[in-house]
Motif scaffolding. Sequence first.
Motif, short mmCIF file in Angstrom:
data_model
loop_
_atom_site.label_atom_id
_atom_site.label_comp_id
_atom_site.label_asym_id
_atom_site.label_seq_id
_atom_site.Cartn_x
_atom_site.Cartn_y
_atom_site.Cartn_z
N ILE A 126 0.61 -1.00 -0.07
CA ILE A 126 -0.01 0.11 -0.15
C ILE A 126 0.90 1.44 0.24
O ILE A 126 1.39 1.17 0.94
CB ILE A 126 -1.02 -0.27 1.47
CG1 ILE A 126 -1.73 -1.00 1.16
CG2 ILE A 126 -1.30 1.45 1.08
CD1 ILE A 126 -2.72 -1.36 2.19
N SER A 127 0.95 2.55 -0.90
CA SER A 127 1.39 3.26 -1.39
C SER A 127 0.16 4.50 -0.58
O SER A 127 -0.49 4.65 -1.14
CB SER A 127 2.09 3.48 -2.48
OG SER A 127 2.56 4.37 -2.20
N THR A 128 1.28 4.80 0.47
CA THR A 128 -0.33 6.41 0.77
C THR A 128 0.00 7.37 0.53
O THR A 128 1.73 7.47 0.84
CB THR A 128 -0.44 6.19 2.01
OG1 THR A 128 0.78 6.39 3.22
CG2 THR A 128 -0.70 4.99 2.64
N LYS A 129 -0.65 8.56 0.40
CA LYS A 129 -0.01 9.52 0.82
C LYS A 129 0.97 10.00 1.31
O LYS A 129 2.28 11.10 1.32
CB LYS A 129 -0.98 11.28 0.93
CG LYS A 129 -0.95 12.72 0.71
CD LYS A 129 -2.26 13.20 1.28
CE LYS A 129 -3.13 12.59 0.43
NZ LYS A 129 -4.63 14.33 -0.03
N GLU A 130 1.24 10.06 2.77
CA GLU A 130 1.65 10.42 3.95
C GLU A 130 3.01 9.70 3.84
O GLU A 130 4.27 10.02 3.97
CB GLU A 130 1.38 9.53 5.23
CG GLU A 130 0.92 10.60 5.47
CD GLU A 130 -1.30 9.78 4.94
OE1 GLU A 130 -1.66 8.74 4.20
OE2 GLU A 130 -1.99 11.29 5.04
N GLN B 34 3.57 10.85 -6.49
CA GLN B 34 2.13 9.74 -5.84
C GLN B 34 1.25 10.69 -5.98
O GLN B 34 -0.03 10.56 -6.87
CB GLN B 34 2.04 9.12 -4.43
CG GLN B 34 1.15 8.78 -4.44
CD GLN B 34 0.90 7.17 -3.11
OE1 GLN B 34 1.45 6.74 -3.80
NE2 GLN B 34 -0.28 7.51 -2.87
N ASN C 211 -9.40 5.98 -2.54
CA ASN C 211 -9.52 7.19 -1.26
C ASN C 211 -7.81 7.37 -1.01
O ASN C 211 -7.10 8.02 0.60
CB ASN C 211 -9.51 7.12 0.28
CG ASN C 211 -11.68 6.69 0.09
OD1 ASN C 211 -12.23 7.48 -0.83
ND2 ASN C 211 -11.91 5.72 0.83
N ASP C 212 -6.70 7.81 -2.65
CA ASP C 212 -5.29 8.52 -1.98
C ASP C 212 -4.82 7.78 -1.61
O ASP C 212 -3.49 7.57 -1.61
CB ASP C 212 -5.89 9.75 -1.60
CG ASP C 212 -6.44 10.96 -1.73
OD1 ASP C 212 -6.91 10.99 -2.67
OD2 ASP C 212 -6.63 11.83 -0.94
N ASN C 213 -5.16 6.45 -1.44
CA ASN C 213 -3.90 5.20 -1.23
C ASN C 213 -3.56 4.15 -3.32
O ASN C 213 -5.08 3.64 -3.53
CB ASN C 213 -4.40 3.95 -0.33
CG ASN C 213 -4.55 4.81 0.76
OD1 ASN C 213 -3.84 5.08 1.19
ND2 ASN C 213 -5.26 4.32 1.74
N TYR D 219 -2.69 0.28 -3.77
CA TYR D 219 -3.19 -0.84 -3.92
C TYR D 219 -2.01 -1.56 -5.00
O TYR D 219 -2.62 -1.42 -5.72
CB TYR D 219 -4.38 -1.71 -3.30
CG TYR D 219 -4.28 -0.98 -2.33
CD1 TYR D 219 -4.54 -1.03 -1.08
CD2 TYR D 219 -5.56 0.33 -1.97
CE1 TYR D 219 -5.26 -0.93 0.81
CE2 TYR D 219 -6.22 1.04 -1.59
CZ TYR D 219 -6.05 0.41 -0.28
OH TYR D 219 -6.40 1.27 0.65
#
Length: 252
Positions: free
Chosen positions: A3-7, A14, A128-130, A132
Amino acid sequence: MNISTKEKPRCPYQKKIIDNVNSVLMSIHPEFKSLNPILSGTYLINLVVSPLAEYSDYDFYFQDAESYEKADILLSACAASRYASKNCISFKMSNNSKQIQIIRSYYGSPGEIILNHDLVNSQIAFLNDNIYFTTGFIKSWMHDTLELNHFQIVQTMSAEQKLLKYSSTVFRLKKYLTRYNLNVSENTQTHLSALKIELIEKYSKNKDLVNLRKQDIHYNFQDIKVTVFSQLIMLIGYLIDQESTSYDIVPF
């Protein structure tokens, strides 16, 4: 599952990917994002690994049937046209040249959705901005290989349904091979060789399944419409050995 998140981004660019996807979601309908649509398919591949590749639609999956049905009602009210098939509904919007497709073949979380995809190369989703994605997805694109996940065959399917599913996946393999200039992996060649033997042994003598035109399946392959069983065998032969200039044709 990765999972690549905004944070904690693990995908290059991204923020740009998030901005582009959210812009698409808003252009479809201001309320569409609230239904938590899961974006997967060629548009996301375009954003993440193949920016020069063409795409013709946006593919959205959902976590449950209720969200899917709400999306259908929402988009049906504003779409210029709507076309429903067994696996999805396609919408043409007046403000976008690309089709919007909402998929109903299966529901689930982003991880569950992408593990159901027939190709490893398409195992990526956005919600939602993530972002996968599977490790196999990264490896396949890193090595420019086309990797089959599975044929999505269920044992309760009839022989006719299985043949149509096989033909659908084989055509998608050919499409990815051409669109992204990939090489068929050894593992995929092995699976295709086994499929070719199975089709010849179990299906070639079944006259009810010979003509795929009965099912409105028209797959273009080198200007040939794959509407008969022999041409499906030819296409599998091409995928197994892309250097070959002649293919085995099953006689009828």
